[in-house]
Scaffold this active site. Sequence first.
Site, short mmCIF file in Angstrom:
data_model
loop_
_atom_site.label_atom_id
_atom_site.label_comp_id
_atom_site.label_asym_id
_atom_site.label_seq_id
_atom_site.Cartn_x
_atom_site.Cartn_y
_atom_site.Cartn_z
CB SER A 144 52.99 -14.49 5.04
OG SER A 144 52.27 -15.27 6.54
CE1 TYR A 158 47.25 -20.82 3.28
CE2 TYR A 158 46.66 -19.32 5.10
CZ TYR A 158 47.15 -19.39 3.77
OH TYR A 158 47.11 -18.43 3.11
CE LYS A 162 50.56 -18.48 3.31
NZ LYS A 162 51.65 -18.20 2.29
#
Length: 289
Positions: A144, A158, A162
Amino acid sequence: MAPGARPPCSGCAPDCTTSRGLGLDLVRQLLERGDAVTATTRSTERLLAALGDGVDTSRLLPLTVDLRDEEQVAAAVRKTTERFGGLDVVVNNAGYGYLAAVEETGGRDVRDMLDVQVVGVWNVLRAALPVLRAQRSGHIVNVSSVLGLTAVPGWALYCAGKFALEGLSEALAAEVADFGIDVTIVEPGYFRTDFLTRDSLALPETTTGHYPAIREMVAQHLELQGKQLGDPVKGAAAVIDRVVTGEGPLRQLLGSDSHAYATAKVRALQDNLDAVAATAPATDHPAAA
């Protein structure tokens, strides 16, 4: 992943291949240890060129795989077990940077990011878990980011990917514990890879003039390339050590910057919880007499 053990399967999404970055260092160090490795990549030629002539690749199975394609992923797992006789470790190293304001993020950008960071990982897990469950052992490593714990302006897309990976991994860890399968979430900070280069970062096709701070942030990140705090060689070694020893918490933070970001998030969350402690029960049904 000790020499002679069944092989780890190193899986990467199309936009974060084993031919560069942390994925490449993992493959190199595993091969140097004598482990058997299946490495997925968009270009097996680029992977082999990046490894160079000094690495023994006789125990490497390089495969060109689009992890968004369920059939290709299933075939990769099948080829791994046929070639090496089993499967011990699965590494999901999917991810690429995307810097833009939420307003500037296109629909195709959203789908591409989630395909790479979530759908691809899910495909790998669904293909690999029956093997690990049947043998009642194994280790899943989901790479991650500290931005899977906290979010900053310009990194919304993004972070969304994650954050999703973190939730998936937490649930997965509880689901598979009784089968002897361990799960680790790796949360790196800034590592000195090519993650922040123009070749790796994705940027929006068009921007507005309403977010000058984000434009400044993007420029600063491009200038940061080559000056990041984290050493990918040490990072790969730490991940391997976590799997080999089998000891450690669910989350493995890599880098003092990662630890600082995560600590600040925990403090902010605690402040938030304290602020709503008195009002949260107001929406409960009255307690039964």
